[in-house]
Design a protein around this motif. Structure first.
Motif, short mmCIF file in Angstrom:
data_model
loop_
_atom_site.label_atom_id
_atom_site.label_comp_id
_atom_site.label_asym_id
_atom_site.label_seq_id
_atom_site.Cartn_x
_atom_site.Cartn_y
_atom_site.Cartn_z
N VAL A 5 0.85 -1.19 0.00
CA VAL A 5 0.00 0.00 0.00
C VAL A 5 0.89 1.25 0.00
CG1 VAL A 5 -1.69 1.30 1.36
CG2 VAL A 5 -1.91 -1.19 1.14
N ARG A 6 1.95 1.20 0.80
CA ARG A 6 2.85 2.36 0.89
C ARG A 6 3.48 2.71 -0.47
NH1 ARG A 6 4.82 4.89 5.09
NH2 ARG A 6 4.35 3.25 6.57
N ASP A 7 3.76 1.67 -1.29
CA ASP A 7 4.35 1.93 -2.61
C ASP A 7 3.42 2.80 -3.46
OD1 ASP A 7 6.59 0.38 -2.02
OD2 ASP A 7 5.62 -1.46 -2.71
N HIS A 8 2.11 2.52 -3.37
CA HIS A 8 1.15 3.32 -4.14
C HIS A 8 1.15 4.77 -3.64
CE1 HIS A 8 -0.28 -0.82 -4.77
NE2 HIS A 8 -0.78 -0.37 -5.91
N SER A 9 1.16 4.89 -2.33
CA SER A 9 1.13 6.23 -1.73
C SER A 9 2.38 7.02 -2.10
CB SER A 9 0.99 6.06 -0.22
OG SER A 9 1.24 7.26 0.43
N LEU A 10 3.54 6.37 -2.02
CA LEU A 10 4.80 7.05 -2.35
C LEU A 10 4.87 7.39 -3.84
CD1 LEU A 10 7.37 5.01 -0.19
CD2 LEU A 10 6.51 7.32 0.23
N ALA A 11 4.36 6.47 -4.67
CA ALA A 11 4.37 6.73 -6.13
C ALA A 11 3.53 7.97 -6.43
CB ALA A 11 3.83 5.52 -6.87
N MET A 12 2.38 8.06 -5.79
CA MET A 12 1.51 9.21 -6.03
C MET A 12 2.17 10.49 -5.53
SD MET A 12 -2.54 9.17 -5.62
CE MET A 12 -2.82 8.28 -7.13
N GLU A 13 2.82 10.39 -4.38
CA GLU A 13 3.52 11.57 -3.84
C GLU A 13 4.66 12.00 -4.75
OE1 GLU A 13 3.06 11.09 0.98
OE2 GLU A 13 5.00 11.61 0.11
N SER A 14 5.38 11.01 -5.31
CA SER A 14 6.53 11.36 -6.13
C SER A 14 6.12 12.07 -7.42
CB SER A 14 7.35 10.10 -6.47
OG SER A 14 6.68 9.34 -7.44
N VAL A 15 4.91 11.80 -7.88
CA VAL A 15 4.44 12.45 -9.11
C VAL A 15 3.76 13.78 -8.82
CG1 VAL A 15 2.86 12.24 -11.06
CG2 VAL A 15 4.22 10.28 -10.36
N PHE A 16 2.92 13.80 -7.79
CA PHE A 16 2.11 15.01 -7.56
C PHE A 16 2.63 15.86 -6.40
CE2 PHE A 16 -0.95 12.00 -9.56
CZ PHE A 16 -1.13 12.72 -10.72
N GLY A 17 3.75 15.47 -5.79
CA GLY A 17 4.30 16.25 -4.70
C GLY A 17 3.71 15.84 -3.36
N ALA A 18 4.12 16.55 -2.31
CA ALA A 18 3.62 16.23 -0.97
C ALA A 18 2.11 16.43 -0.94
CB ALA A 18 4.29 17.13 0.05
N LEU A 19 1.42 15.43 -0.51
CA LEU A 19 -0.03 15.44 -0.67
C LEU A 19 -0.79 15.33 0.65
CD1 LEU A 19 -0.03 12.94 -3.64
CD2 LEU A 19 -0.70 15.32 -3.78
N GLY A 20 -0.12 15.49 1.74
CA GLY A 20 -0.83 15.32 3.01
C GLY A 20 -1.24 13.89 3.23
N SER A 21 -0.35 12.98 2.87
CA SER A 21 -0.69 11.56 2.94
C SER A 21 -1.01 11.11 4.36
CB SER A 21 0.47 10.72 2.43
OG SER A 21 0.63 10.94 1.07
N GLU A 22 -0.28 11.68 5.34
CA GLU A 22 -0.48 11.22 6.71
C GLU A 22 -1.93 11.45 7.15
OE1 GLU A 22 1.71 9.48 8.49
OE2 GLU A 22 3.02 9.57 6.75
N ALA A 23 -2.43 12.66 6.87
CA ALA A 23 -3.81 12.97 7.24
C ALA A 23 -4.79 12.09 6.47
CB ALA A 23 -4.10 14.45 6.96
N ALA A 24 -4.47 11.88 5.19
CA ALA A 24 -5.36 11.06 4.36
C ALA A 24 -5.38 9.62 4.86
CB ALA A 24 -4.90 11.10 2.91
N ILE A 25 -4.21 9.14 5.26
CA ILE A 25 -4.12 7.77 5.77
C ILE A 25 -4.93 7.62 7.06
CG2 ILE A 25 -2.50 6.16 6.88
CD1 ILE A 25 -0.46 7.24 4.70
N ALA A 26 -4.85 8.65 7.91
CA ALA A 26 -5.65 8.61 9.13
C ALA A 26 -7.13 8.66 8.80
CB ALA A 26 -5.26 9.79 10.03
N ASP A 27 -7.51 9.50 7.83
CA ASP A 27 -8.91 9.62 7.43
C ASP A 27 -9.45 8.28 6.94
OD1 ASP A 27 -9.20 12.22 8.05
OD2 ASP A 27 -8.99 12.99 6.02
N ALA A 28 -8.66 7.58 6.19
CA ALA A 28 -9.12 6.32 5.59
C ALA A 28 -8.78 5.11 6.48
CB ALA A 28 -8.50 6.14 4.22
N ARG A 29 -8.29 5.36 7.65
CA ARG A 29 -7.90 4.30 8.61
C ARG A 29 -7.00 3.26 7.94
NH1 ARG A 29 -13.39 2.33 10.49
NH2 ARG A 29 -14.34 3.82 9.11
N LEU A 30 -5.93 3.75 7.34
CA LEU A 30 -5.04 2.87 6.58
C LEU A 30 -3.73 2.56 7.29
CD1 LEU A 30 -5.31 4.44 3.01
CD2 LEU A 30 -6.46 2.42 3.87
N ALA A 31 -3.50 3.18 8.43
CA ALA A 31 -2.18 3.07 9.07
C ALA A 31 -1.74 1.62 9.22
CB ALA A 31 -2.20 3.77 10.41
#
Lengths: 105, 237
Positions: B99-125
């Protein structure tokens, strides 16, 4: 600006699959050529006309697998089109073909 | 109809597969800040219309406009660069990767995206280090929603996000879609989980026999005679 190469580890997986499929196709072609008594090194490198066929087959096989594993739609969501990925695969195949010819001939 | 207020607008779209005509003059509109839901029976062309709107499929005829520009040869990758995100029914994650690979790939293309907050929102930790092949259907969709929350796209097209999910997961996905809409994303969704979808939607479109009808708000849908009679059924309360 978007990087021309897809992010890792997606890029690594594409490169690994290209290497695997290209190797299998080259080995199969070499075995087939040797069976028809084509001399070395032509049996290994094949003629230049086989290169486009090899490239197309590798693109086809790798993209089928990527589609099956939902990688194409994920990478499309990152802005990487099918044609972009196909071009990357083609470039890698051509590099392999060049290295093979330099190493063998 | 003016398309200026719509982030995504598909008008008069037709699609045939061989001799089978799946869509004929279907339309779809997505307004920023609103959840638009496409409802209709199986085989009515919902998924095909959404794929065409998102650039996954080319229409046989019709017009697709994104952010006010008519796109003659639009594709998902081109629209994604401009801010569209498409989540297919089976989710967006590839089984080969964490799952982290997808998140990092998206961040690497679109920049810092507030992933931590999004992960908490979606209960993905708890899921971040898992290989995607080990995720359940509900978890795959939660991850997809987490990626969408992190990306905060201009338009999110998500096909049948509630199908086969537990009520708790449906609630979570619904909240994520509402949260995205509250941040200005134009959300387009579809499905058959009528009560849950009516609860989260602002606009209902009815897909029937290859075309679409604008029904209006969920309240209007509940009082729309033909929609009730032919889709919701007489027992729907």
């Amino acid at each position: 600006m978007r990087h021309p190469l897809p992010p890792r580890p997606f890029l690594d997986t594409i490169a690994m699959r290209v290497a695997l499929v290209w190797s299998l196709l080259r080995v199969a072609a070499a075995v087939g050529s040797a069976g028809m008594e084509v001399p070395f090194p032509e049996a290994l490198t094949g003629s230049l006309t086989t290169v486009p066929l090899i490239v197309v087959l590798v693109i086809f096989a790798v993209c089928i697998e990527m589609g099956r594993r939902a990688e194409l739609v994920f990478l499309a969501n990152l802005g990487y089109s099918f044609s972009h990925i196909a071009a990357l695969i083609a470039v890698q195949c051509l590099v392999f073909e060049a290295v093979l010819r330099l190493a063998v001939v | 109809m003016s398309n200026e207020k719509y982030a995504l607008w598909a008008e008069g779209v037709g699609k045939s597969f061989g001799a089978t005509e799946v869509l004929k003059s279907a339309s779809l509109w997505a307004e920023p800040g609103k959840v638009t839901t496409l409802m209709g029976r199986n085989g009515s062309g919902k998924t095909t219309l959404m794929k065409i709107a998102a650039g996954v499929l080319r229409p046989s005829y019709g017009v697709v406009s994104f952010l006010g520009d008519v796109r003659e040869r639009h594709s998902l990758s081109r629209l994604a660069r401009l801010g569209l995100m498409y989540v297919p029914q089976e989710g967006l994650v590839s089984p080969n990767y964490r799952v982290r690979d997808h998140s990092l790939a998206m961040e690497s293309v679109f920049g810092a995206l507030g992933s931590e907050a999004a992960i908490a929102d979606a209960r993905l930790a708890d899921l971040m280090e898992q290989q995607a092949y080990s995720l359940s259907g509900g978890e795959r969709l939660r991850v997809s929603m987490g990626l969408a929350l992190a990306r905060a796209p201009v338009v999110l097209v998500v096909d049948e996000p509630l199908v086969g999910l537990s009520p708790m997961d449906q609630e979570m996905i619904g909240q994520a879609l509402r949260r995205l809409a509250s941040r200005g994303t134009a959300v387009v969704t579809s499905g058959h989980d009528t009560r849950a979808l009516l609860h989260i939607s602002d606009v209902i479109l009815w897909s029937v026999a290859g075309t679409t009808h604008h029904i209006g708000s969920p309240e209007e849908a509940l009082t729309h005679d033909q929609f009730r009679r032919e889709y919701l059924g007489p027992g729907f309360a």
